[in-house]
Design a protein around this motif. Structure first.
Motif, PDB file in Angstrom:
ATOM      1  N   ARG A   1      44.005 -19.420  94.151  1.00 61.36           N
ATOM      2  CA  ARG A   1      42.920 -20.413  94.238  1.00 61.36           C
ATOM      3  C   ARG A   1      42.051 -20.396  92.982  1.00 61.36           C
ATOM      4  NH1 ARG A   1      43.677 -22.375  98.986  1.00 61.36           N
ATOM      5  NH2 ARG A   1      44.362 -21.075 100.729  1.00 61.36           N
ATOM      6  N   ASP A   2      42.721 -20.313  91.843  1.00 58.45           N
ATOM      7  CA  ASP A   2      42.044 -20.376  90.556  1.00 58.45           C
ATOM      8  C   ASP A   2      41.886 -21.851  90.190  1.00 58.45           C
ATOM      9  OD1 ASP A   2      41.109 -20.176  88.040  1.00 58.45           O
ATOM     10  OD2 ASP A   2      42.761 -18.983  87.235  1.00 58.45           O
ATOM     11  N   TYR A   3      40.873 -22.463  90.774  1.00 56.25           N
ATOM     12  CA  TYR A   3      40.713 -23.909  90.624  1.00 56.25           C
ATOM     13  C   TYR A   3      40.400 -24.309  89.195  1.00 56.25           C
ATOM     14  CZ  TYR A   3      40.561 -23.672  95.703  1.00 56.25           C
ATOM     15  OH  TYR A   3      40.874 -23.443  96.998  1.00 56.25           O
ATOM     16  N   GLY A   4      39.758 -23.401  88.466  1.00 54.51           N
ATOM     17  CA  GLY A   4      39.466 -23.683  87.067  1.00 54.51           C
ATOM     18  C   GLY A   4      40.736 -23.955  86.296  1.00 54.51           C
ATOM     19  N   PHE A   5      41.726 -23.118  86.524  1.00 52.00           N
ATOM     20  CA  PHE A   5      42.997 -23.315  85.841  1.00 52.00           C
ATOM     21  C   PHE A   5      43.642 -24.618  86.292  1.00 52.00           C
ATOM     22  CE2 PHE A   5      47.535 -23.076  85.498  1.00 52.00           C
ATOM     23  CZ  PHE A   5      47.721 -22.619  84.205  1.00 52.00           C
TER      24      PHE A   5
ATOM     25  N   VAL B   1      42.257 -27.318  87.410  1.00 55.35           N
ATOM     26  CA  VAL B   1      41.599 -28.470  86.792  1.00 55.35           C
ATOM     27  C   VAL B   1      41.986 -28.555  85.324  1.00 55.35           C
ATOM     28  CG1 VAL B   1      39.366 -29.398  86.088  1.00 55.35           C
ATOM     29  CG2 VAL B   1      39.677 -28.485  88.394  1.00 55.35           C
ATOM     30  N   GLU B   2      41.877 -27.442  84.643  1.00 55.17           N
ATOM     31  CA  GLU B   2      42.148 -27.412  83.202  1.00 55.17           C
ATOM     32  C   GLU B   2      43.587 -27.870  82.914  1.00 55.17           C
ATOM     33  OE1 GLU B   2      42.120 -23.545  81.460  1.00 55.17           O
ATOM     34  OE2 GLU B   2      41.123 -24.280  79.670  1.00 55.17           O
TER      35      GLU B   2
ATOM     36  N   GLU C   1      44.804 -31.398  81.133  1.00 52.56           N
ATOM     37  CA  GLU C   1      45.719 -31.361  79.984  1.00 52.56           C
ATOM     38  C   GLU C   1      46.949 -32.223  80.227  1.00 52.56           C
ATOM     39  OE1 GLU C   1      45.911 -30.093  76.139  1.00 52.56           O
ATOM     40  OE2 GLU C   1      44.326 -29.651  77.597  1.00 52.56           O
TER      41      GLU C   1
ATOM     42  N   ILE D   1      41.017 -31.286  94.799  1.00 57.76           N
ATOM     43  CA  ILE D   1      40.617 -31.647  93.433  1.00 57.76           C
ATOM     44  C   ILE D   1      41.332 -32.926  93.024  1.00 57.76           C
ATOM     45  CG2 ILE D   1      40.589 -30.899  91.030  1.00 57.76           C
ATOM     46  CD1 ILE D   1      40.888 -27.998  92.225  1.00 57.76           C
TER      47      ILE D   1
ATOM     48  N   GLN E   1      42.186 -39.761  84.373  1.00 60.23           N
ATOM     49  CA  GLN E   1      42.198 -39.772  82.914  1.00 60.23           C
ATOM     50  C   GLN E   1      40.803 -39.574  82.321  1.00 60.23           C
ATOM     51  OE1 GLN E   1      44.448 -39.828  80.652  1.00 60.23           O
ATOM     52  NE2 GLN E   1      46.358 -40.363  81.710  1.00 60.23           N
TER      53      GLN E   1
ATOM     54  N   SER F   1      37.923 -38.292  84.271  1.00 61.93           N
ATOM     55  CA  SER F   1      37.064 -37.309  84.924  1.00 61.93           C
ATOM     56  C   SER F   1      37.849 -36.541  85.978  1.00 61.93           C
ATOM     57  CB  SER F   1      35.882 -38.029  85.599  1.00 61.93           C
ATOM     58  OG  SER F   1      36.358 -38.890  86.629  1.00 61.93           O
ATOM     59  N   TRP F   2      37.137 -35.618  86.575  1.00 61.12           N
ATOM     60  CA  TRP F   2      37.711 -34.925  87.730  1.00 61.12           C
ATOM     61  C   TRP F   2      36.582 -34.628  88.695  1.00 61.12           C
ATOM     62  CZ3 TRP F   2      36.155 -30.101  89.250  1.00 61.12           C
ATOM     63  CH2 TRP F   2      35.403 -29.375  88.311  1.00 61.12           C
ATOM     64  N   ARG F   3      36.932 -34.457  89.981  1.00 61.23           N
ATOM     65  CA  ARG F   3      35.889 -34.170  90.956  1.00 61.23           C
ATOM     66  C   ARG F   3      36.517 -33.531  92.188  1.00 61.23           C
ATOM     67  NH1 ARG F   3      36.838 -39.631  91.387  1.00 61.23           N
ATOM     68  NH2 ARG F   3      37.187 -40.455  93.493  1.00 61.23           N
ATOM     69  N   LEU F   4      35.628 -32.948  92.984  1.00 60.51           N
ATOM     70  CA  LEU F   4      36.077 -32.367  94.248  1.00 60.51           C
ATOM     71  C   LEU F   4      35.913 -33.409  95.350  1.00 60.51           C
ATOM     72  CD1 LEU F   4      34.397 -28.851  94.015  1.00 60.51           C
ATOM     73  CD2 LEU F   4      36.723 -29.497  93.390  1.00 60.51           C
TER      74      LEU F   4
END
Lengths: 305, 529
Positions: free
Chosen positions: B66-70, B72-73, B77, B98, B102, B104-107
């Motif tokens: 659950r490494d959401y940062g990865f 998203v990142e 990419e 998540i 193109q 943005s991103w959001r929960l």
């Protein structure tokens, strides 16, 4: 022929003669070898992208633009250095014409008389970059004092960031930051630091303003979740300086700054390094970092081991 | 002269060829479109599956931890490097949902119901509108780790490339059809010309032949059916020319033969006229002879009748004379007796004289057409035969209304009645019929006419001679008693002179001769008797 007409004729002849002289001005030959501190530029771009951008695009750009300044740059290439001393040694051997590295590293490794004015990247609108200390808004952190016992993320291979955080902790706690934090982890990318804080993998972190703005733009909720606690006003993460004695420093500095405003190839290179604009960078701008680092050292000395 | 028919073979072949080729082209295009679309769909599906698998593999550790940062990142990419991907939606069974696009991103608090319905154990895709994008190829990839369902990966692909491929396909089909049309027009023109030109040429030659020109010949030399047709056409013209020549020869011979025959006929015609005149003369002679014989027979009949009529007054006169002689011998002859006897003798003589007048009037040719009452004529005729009939005890009955009259030759009509009564009398006598009877009945007939029937009870005319009884000189009477002219003359009088008809039939008792007369017959005012 009256005096006015004679004056006009003289001016016209002089203009023609000057133009002819300039047109017949012989090309001056030279080279451009750039030394990069690898750790400071790999955050935003992959090594392959850096290699392509520096060894092919930059070469094309320099060759094309230097012609306009009656320069014939026979050789243009980039060399990546893992350590600053290696880069310094190369400079001393005369292998480099320009260095690109974080200002703090330059201050620590190089002497002022070895370098002269260059240029640096700026944010859009010629805005300076800043170093931010960010924290999660829901952790009740309103000052450095509240960071004790928190989880911290720092950029990898970025001594300025570490000095910045340590200075703040030294001022607040008179102790090294590592001793006050529960955990200190390092991430290569600033965006990842911010994401980890957002997803509650850490409580605080240090990132550059550029990365923060980009991430907030992608998800505005980040600005509400992750707050800026402290900032260090710096122009850019990396500074570029010509090596003292490089004969075309003025022309190339001017050329780079103007070319990066209109050349497509130049825009591609800037895009790789995620740097919107370039600006002149005086050697005196290192004074700030020198003093900052000196203050830090003083603070550090005052702390009992 | 060239003939240009309205709907020539050229036009028909050209359009038929064009239609067939175009129809085949369109059919293949029609068949190819769905296949090509399927192929494109498969390409999209493969691409989507590859991208999904790549994302899941690259993010597998992050997904599990659950490494959401990865996550998203990585997906930022991915989207940065794939402009054809509109968005990526990571929908775990538990944890943060998540959505990365193109820009943005959001929960997400929850996944949209429409997308939620697509989260199934197998991969699935659907064209829908989402995140402000229309016609998105929304691909849903189930994420499994070691057989455990972790969640789903939703990826929204742009259908721009797909639509471009489809558009290109349609364009290519249009180009192919357009090219086909050009080829059809070019090839069809030459093909139709190749087919129709020899046919048109032969058709024109045939028209010239139909116009009588047998000198034309087809010059088409081909090794196919058209070539065979050309040769056959030429052979046919040769044959026609020969036939025409033969016909001309036959015609000339025929004309000569006709001339010859015409001459012979003309000569024969001359002899025939002479023969006709000769035969007509003979016929007239025979007719005159018949008339003479008829008159003779009539005279014989009259004499016989007079003899019968006179027999009774002669006997009476003889008795008067015998009485007078007896009275005289007895000297009883006085004046009164003498006057009575003379008066009686005169009366008998007067009656005999009257009889002669009656017969003379009867046989006197009456050439005037007049109106006469039938009953009067029948009765007068019967009185002539009254003595003979009574002599043979033949009962004669006349059934005739008083007021029936007709227009015609009265004498000749009475001659016919006399002949028919005589014939009936003769056969009654010949066959010795008990209670011999002759009945004459006159009744109005249908169609403005009258029927006069003379019926006897002698058994009738034998069937074998029915068609001969009107022939001249045909008789069933004994030799010397019949002339065979009576019925022949009667039929001529009724049918030729009075416009009526005479026919006979048998009934159970005997023969019936029926005279049918019209009230206003076309009467010839010349007696043939």
């Amino acid at each position: 022929m009256n005096g006015f007409k004679r004056l006009l004729l003289t001016c016209l002849i002089q203009c023609v003669l000057i133009s002819l002289c300039l047109a017949n001005e012989p090309l001056r030959q030279g080279r451009m070898v750039m030394g990069f501190y690898a750790h400071s530029i790999t955050e935003n771009a992959s090594l392959s992208d850096i290699e392509v951008s520096l060894n092919f695009w930059a070469k094309d750009l320099i060759a094309e633009e230097s012609q306009k300044m009656h320069l014939n740059i026979l050789e243009s290439r980039a060399i990546l250095f893992d350590t600053m001393p290696e880069m310094h040694q190369a400079l001393l051997r005369g292998e480099l014409d320009m260095i690109i590295a974080p200002p703090l590293e330059i201050v620590r490794e190089f002497k002022r008389d070895e370098l002269k004015d260059g240029f640096t990247g700026m944010l859009a609108g010629n805005q300076p970059d800043n170093l931010y200390l960010v924290v999660r808004g829901d952790k009740n952190i309103s000052g450095i004092k509240d960071l004790a016992g928190k989880r911290m993320l720092l950029p990898e291979d970025d001594e300025l960031a570490e000095v910045f955080v340590d200075s703040l902790f030294l001022k607040q706690f008179r102790a090294n930051y590592k001793t006050k934090l529960t955990s200190v982890q390092k991430q290569k990318k600033g965006s990842r630091i911010l994401l980890d804080i957002y997803f509650n993998q850490a409580d605080a972190g240090v990132i550059y303003r550029n990365a923060y703005d980009v991430m907030v733009e992608l998800n505005p909720d980040i600005a509400r979740t992750v707050l800026v606690l402290e900032k260090l006003p710096i122009k850019n993460k990396n500074f570029s300086y010509f090596v003292k004695g490089y004969p075309f420093s003025v022309e190339l500095s001017k050329m780079v700054i103007t070319a990066f405003k209109h050349s497509v190839r130049a825009k591609q290179i800037l895009d790789v390094f995620r740097t919107p604009e370039l600006d002149h960078c005086s050697i005196n701008e290192l004074d700030f970092y020198e003093e900052f680092y000196a203050d830090y050292l003083r603070l550090k000395k005052g702390v009992k081991p | 002269m060239l003939i240009k028919p309205k709907s020539s073979i050229f036009i028909r072949v050209f359009f038929l060829f064009g239609f067939l080729v175009l129809a085949i082209t369109l059919f293949f295009a029609y068949m190819a479109i769905p296949m090509q679309k399927d192929a494109f769909n498969q390409i999209m599906l493969t691409q989507a599956e590859t991208v999904s698998r790549s994302i899941v593999q690259a993010s597998s550790d992050a997904l599990i931890s659950r490494d959401y940062g990865f996550i998203v990142e990585h997906n930022v990419e991915v989207l940065k490097n794939n402009i054809s991907i509109f968005y990526v939606l990571v929908s775990p069974n538990a944890g943060e949902t998540i959505l990365v696009n193109q820009k943005s991103w959001r929960l997400l608090d929850k996944v949209d119901d429409e997308l939620l319905s697509l989260e199934r154990p197998d991969i699935i895709y659907k064209i829908l509108s989402y995140e402000g994008f229309d016609n998105v190829y929304h691909f849903v990839y189930p994420i499994n780790f070691s057989g455990v369902q972790w969640g789903w990966l939703h990826i929204g692909f742009s259908t721009e490339q797909y639509n471009k491929l489809i558009d290109n396909m349609y364009k290519q089909i249009i180009y192919i059809v357009g090219l086909s049309l050009l080829i059809i027009m070019a090839v069809g023109y030459f093909f139709a010309r190749w087919i129709s030109r020899p046919v048109t040429e032969i058709s024109q030659l045939a028209t010239q032949v139909a116009g009588g020109d047998l000198t034309v010949r087809s010059n088409i030399k081909r090794q196919d059916e058209i070539g065979v047709l050309s040769e056959s056409f030429n052979r046919m013209i040769d044959s026609l020319q020969q036939s025409k020549q033969q016909l001309q020869n036959y015609n000339q011979e025929l004309e000569q033969e006709v001339d010859h025959r015409t001459q012979e006929l003309a000569e024969l015609n001359k002899g025939l006229d002479a023969k006709i005149h000769e035969e007509v003369a003979k016929s007239k002679q025979q007719e005159a002879l018949l008339i003479h014989q008829s008159r003779s027979a009539a005279m014989g009949e009259m004499i016989g009748a007079i003899a019968h009529q006179w027999r009774q007054p002669l006997n009476a006169l003889s008795l008067v004379q015998q009485n007078m002689q007896l009275r005289y011998e007895m000297d009883k002859l006085d004046a009164d007796f003498m006057n009575i006897s003379m008066e009686k003798s005169n009366r008998l003589i007067q009656k005999m004289s009257s009889t002669i007048d009656d017969f003379r009037n009867f046989f006197k040719p009456n050439k005037h057409v007049d109106i006469f009452y039938i009953k009067y004529v029948i009765r007068a005729t019967c009185e002539l035969l009254d003595a003979q009939l009574k002599n043979h005890n033949i009962n004669l009955t006349i059934n005739c209304p008083e007021n029936i009259n007709i227009v015609g030759l009265e004498g000749e009509f009475s001659q016919v009645i006399l002949n028919l009564i005589n014939n009936a009398k003769d056969v009654l006598v010949e066959r010795s019929v008990a209670d011999p009877m002759i009945t004459i009945t006159v009744i109005p007939a249908s169609g403005n006419g009258i029927d006069v029937t003379i019926k006897d009870n002698a058994g009738g005319v034998p069937e074998s001679i029915f068609d001969k009884i009107y022939d001249p000189y045909f008789t069933t009477k004994e030799e010397g008693r019949g002339t065979g002219i009576g019925l022949y003359m009667s039929k001529i009088i009724i049918e030729n002179n009075m416009g009526g008809s005479l026919h006979a039939f048998n009934d159970s008792e005997g023969a019936n001769f029926v005279i049918h007369l019209k009230n206003t017959p076309p009467i010839k005012n010349k007696s043939i008797v």
